[in-house]
Design a protein around this motif. Structure first.
Motif, PDB file in Angstrom:
ATOM      1  N   MET A  92     -26.876  54.689 -26.680  1.00 29.82           N
ATOM      2  CA  MET A  92     -27.737  55.980 -26.263  1.00 29.82           C
ATOM      3  C   MET A  92     -28.759  56.624 -27.462  1.00 29.82           C
ATOM      4  SD  MET A  92     -26.592  56.498 -23.374  1.00 29.82           S
ATOM      5  CE  MET A  92     -25.242  55.158 -22.839  1.00 29.82           C
ATOM      6  N   GLY A  94     -30.688  54.803 -29.635  1.00 31.61           N
ATOM      7  CA  GLY A  94     -31.794  54.236 -29.968  1.00 31.61           C
ATOM      8  C   GLY A  94     -32.947  54.329 -28.998  1.00 31.61           C
ATOM      9  N   THR A  95     -32.810  54.862 -27.785  1.00 29.04           N
ATOM     10  CA  THR A  95     -33.920  55.057 -26.811  1.00 29.04           C
ATOM     11  C   THR A  95     -33.708  56.533 -26.269  1.00 29.04           C
ATOM     12  OG1 THR A  95     -32.521  54.133 -25.261  1.00 29.04           O
ATOM     13  CG2 THR A  95     -34.142  52.587 -25.988  1.00 29.04           C
ATOM     14  N   ALA A  96     -34.934  56.730 -25.560  1.00 31.03           N
ATOM     15  CA  ALA A  96     -34.936  58.109 -25.001  1.00 31.03           C
ATOM     16  C   ALA A  96     -34.612  58.047 -23.356  1.00 31.03           C
ATOM     17  CB  ALA A  96     -36.335  58.735 -24.886  1.00 31.03           C
ATOM     18  N   ASN A  98     -34.518  59.842 -20.659  1.00 34.43           N
ATOM     19  CA  ASN A  98     -35.132  60.382 -19.759  1.00 34.43           C
ATOM     20  C   ASN A  98     -36.517  59.771 -19.715  1.00 34.43           C
ATOM     21  OD1 ASN A  98     -35.153  61.850 -17.336  1.00 34.43           O
ATOM     22  ND2 ASN A  98     -35.309  63.677 -18.361  1.00 34.43           N
ATOM     23  N   MET A  99     -36.872  58.821 -20.386  1.00 33.17           N
ATOM     24  CA  MET A  99     -38.447  58.341 -20.161  1.00 33.17           C
ATOM     25  C   MET A  99     -38.041  56.848 -19.954  1.00 33.17           C
ATOM     26  SD  MET A  99     -40.069  59.816 -23.753  1.00 33.17           S
ATOM     27  CE  MET A  99     -41.485  60.111 -23.553  1.00 33.17           C
ATOM     28  N   GLU A 103     -42.675  54.163 -21.466  1.00 32.70           N
ATOM     29  CA  GLU A 103     -43.006  54.978 -22.564  1.00 32.70           C
ATOM     30  C   GLU A 103     -42.295  54.893 -23.618  1.00 32.70           C
ATOM     31  OE1 GLU A 103     -43.862  59.090 -19.655  1.00 32.70           O
ATOM     32  OE2 GLU A 103     -41.907  58.187 -19.679  1.00 32.70           O
ATOM     33  N   ASN A 104     -41.063  54.410 -23.666  1.00 31.52           N
ATOM     34  CA  ASN A 104     -40.287  54.178 -24.997  1.00 31.52           C
ATOM     35  C   ASN A 104     -41.083  53.244 -25.720  1.00 31.52           C
ATOM     36  OD1 ASN A 104     -37.562  55.473 -25.490  1.00 31.52           O
ATOM     37  ND2 ASN A 104     -37.310  55.168 -23.340  1.00 31.52           N
ATOM     38  N   LYS A 148     -36.431  54.471 -15.499  1.00 33.56           N
ATOM     39  CA  LYS A 148     -36.025  55.111 -16.707  1.00 33.56           C
ATOM     40  C   LYS A 148     -34.941  54.477 -17.430  1.00 33.56           C
ATOM     41  CE  LYS A 148     -37.468  59.767 -15.397  1.00 33.56           C
ATOM     42  NZ  LYS A 148     -37.386  61.027 -14.947  1.00 33.56           N
TER      43      LYS A 148
END
Lengths: 335, 311
Positions: A92, A94-96, A98-99, A103-104, A148
């Motif tokens: 959880m 290392g990445t965003a 909700n994007m 986008e990440n 997402k």
């Protein structure tokens, strides 16, 4: 070359003397360019702390961290992000979530330079590049570019983080110049002259090539192709000065995955490291992995490095040897 | 003018400034994940700056600009409390909000020579506002012109926000709100990003305050109480009805959510709701909006069950 010199880190300093815990006790470590180091050790032995100090999440109490002699001990985490790619234990982190995947990747692609408020954040050429890179993973992530990240499995997220940590755009000319002076060995002012001259020459050549092109009578397509050629030549000349080689920091990045996924992610990691010739520090709890991968092995115990082997010697080691060493170290500490 | 038309314009003129307010709150509440209670403070500062400056003879557009900057300054103050002094998020906003009620008194005090503490200031009839500058022809068209100007402001801000959050820096701000640790690891100056987001958000709210007060031709200390709830309700209503799949969609949903909110309130009043019960209605509305997803799921389930029975 990444170097840690006499690094000391203590936790709970403000409390009682009894609560104080020394995580790193005068650690010194030299990491050669291109080395793949695996780090093992028990809980609280200081392996994660080491990575956090290298990446800037923690500042050491004393000692220093340098890259090619350039001191980065007190450089803020976000400023040194350009030199490090990181994958964390928790998928959880290392990445965003909700994007979207795309986008990440765009965020990660701009790592190491400022995120500009006047520049549009998405580009078709980047997208093409991301799709190509994701295809190499063979996880069908390239079809899910607009989904997402939050809906994906831990393994997929970890693979995505790995790509985000390993890919890198060529930095701007200003940053190339700055880092060339920072990381060159020897005389700094001489290096500055050198890089400025190199840039000037490359620019001069490009200008000459462009004026020569204007005088020629060519069709539109040929002219366009020649222009691209000239630009590529210029870029390759400048990239000679791009000294910054990324260092990959993996903090138990397969610990939260099931065995099959963990294997897959580890294979992807190994491939990415070999393909990009990246210097890598990998913390792991799995002793078999520590022996299989990498070309140097370091064992931590209560804030000290108790084993540091590489090459032939490492290849001869077995899991039993390592376990025995752990027990011996524990016994020694008890006495 | 038919009665229903005047009600519609009433809804639009009170709803459109709240679109800006809701967008501002959305930037902190959803994007930055920062429960920012500064909102009511910057709304008050925006309104008092606009009214006080217009009253002493400043051009209304300049006054509105100053009001926007004043709102932004409140946001900056909150962000400094949070990033530099490391005060917990929720307290930062409360501190700024508390301070603004005094500052608003000082600003409103500018309009009179003898006393520096004035609670209510109304514009004189010859004072121009950003709306009255464009009043031409029959007074019957005034609500229409007013709505048009408000709409222009909302569209302008909407476009600016949409494009800003599509730039590299905008994406960086969004990722800061979602995952701060990852953002730092990707080279984003998360403190600076929080500051920028808070300033933009509160500047929008300041602008909303300026428009609300100019529309009412007056400002009182305390007028802003309750608007935070309006903004939050607009966000929740908009998101539950229109969804938040993409960033653009969320922005549109929230703007429409603010209008829907005022539609509901106005309909309730037209149906003869006692004015004293208005706050109760607000609370009920929010509970209803928050439970909408659950209700939606229940309806879908019921429809499905019925279909299966028939099949």
């Amino acid at each position: 070359m990444l170097e840690l010199v006499n690094v000391v880190k203590k936790f709970n300093i403000s409390g009682n003397k009894e609560d104080e815990r020394t995580a790193l006790d005068h650690i010194s470590l030299q990491v050669k360019p291109g080395e793949f180091i695996t780090i093992i050790g028990g809980n609280g032995s200081g392996k994660s702390t080491t990575l956090n100090i290298v990446s800037g999440s923690l500042t050491p109490d004393s000692g220093k961290v340098t890259i090619n002699g350039f001191d980065i001990t007190h450089m803020p985490e976000y400023k040194r992000a350009g030199y490090f790619g990181r994958v964390f234990q928790d998928p959880m982190v290392g990445t965003a979530a909700n994007m979207s995947v795309y986008e990440n990747l765009e965020i990660a692609y701009a790592r190491g330079r400022t995120h500009k408020p006047w520049k549009w954040g998405f580009s078709a050429s980047h997208k093409k590049y991301f799709i190509e890179e994701l295809k190499k993973f063979g996880l069908n992530l390239e079809d899910r570019l607009n989904q997402k990240v939050g809906v994906m499995s831990g393994g997929q997220r970890q693979a995505l983080t790995l790509l985000m940590a390993t890919m890198r755009q060529m930095p701007s000319e200003r940053i190339i110049k700055r880092d060339y002076v920072r990381f060159c060995e020897g005389n700094k002012s001489k290096a500055k002259e050198e890089v400025l001259k190199g840039f000037k020459d490359a620019k001069e050549e490009r200008k000459q090539a462009l004026t020569a092109l204007n005088n020629e009578s060519l069709s539109k397509e040929e002219r366009k192709a020649r222009k691209v050629e000239i630009r590529n030549e210029y870029t390759s000349k400048i990239s000679r000065f791009d000294l910054t080689k990324q260092i990959l920091l993996l903090d138990e990045h397969t610990a939260a995955l099931d065995p099959k996924t963990a294997r897959k992610v580890l294979e992807l990691t190994d491939k990415a490291v070999r393909d990009n010739h990246m210097t890598t520090l990998m913390v792991t709890h799995n002793m078999k992995d520590a022996l299989t991968y990498g070309d140097r092995l370091i064992m931590f115990h209560l804030g000290h490095i108790i084993l540091d082997v590489s090459g032939e010697k490492k290849n001869k080691l077995t899991v039993e040897d390592l376990l025995k060493m752990f027990e011996d170290a524990d016994k020694k500490a008890e006495q | 003018m038919p009665y229903i038309v005047s009600v519609i314009f009433n809804i639009l003129t009170s709803g459109l400034p709240c679109c800006l307010l809701a967008l501002g709150i959305y930037l902190t509440f959803r994007i930055l994940d920062f429960a920012d209670l500064t909102a009511e403070g910057s709304l008050l500062i925006g309104g008092s700056f606009a009214i006080a400056l217009i009253k002493i003879g400043v051009n209304p557009f300049v006054a509105t600009l100053v009001a926007t900057l004043g709102g932004g300054l409140c946001g900056y103050l909150t962000s400094v409390f949070y990033t530099k002094l490391r005060i917990p998020k929720i307290l930062c906003g409360i501190i700024t909000m508390t301070a603004t009620s005094s500052i608003a008194l000082l600003i409103l005090g500018l309009t009179s020579k003898d006393s520096s503490f004035i609670n209510i200031v109304s514009l004189d009839t010859d004072n121009e506002t950003v709306f009255s500058l464009f009043y031409y022809g029959d007074p019957i068209f005034r609500p229409l012109i007013k709505t048009g100007i408000m709409l222009a402001f909302v569209v302008l801000i909407f476009v600016i926000i949409y494009f800003f959050f599509g730039t590299e820096y905008g994406i960086a701000i969004r990722s800061t709100g979602i995952n701060e640790k990852m953002s730092r690891a990707q080279g984003i100056n998360t403190k600076q990003a929080s500051i920028v987001a808070l300033v933009i958000s509160n500047a929008l709210i300041g602008l909303a305050g300026a428009l609300i007060c100019q529309s009412n031709r007056g400002c009182s200390v305390g007028y802003s109480t309750g608007y935070l709830v309006v903004g939050l309700a607009s966000i929740i209503i908009g998101e539950t009805i229109f969804g938040n799949k993409t960033f653009k969609r969320s922005l549109i949903a929230i703007s429409i959510g603010a209008i829907i909110y005022f539609v509901i309130i106005n309909v309730a009043i037209e149906l003869g709701l006692n004015g004293n019960l208005l706050n109760l209605l607000y609370a009920v509305l929010i509970v209803f909006a928050l439970s909408l997803p659950l209700i939606k799921r229940g309806i879908i389930y019921l429809v499905k069950e019925r279909r299966e029975k028939h099949a």
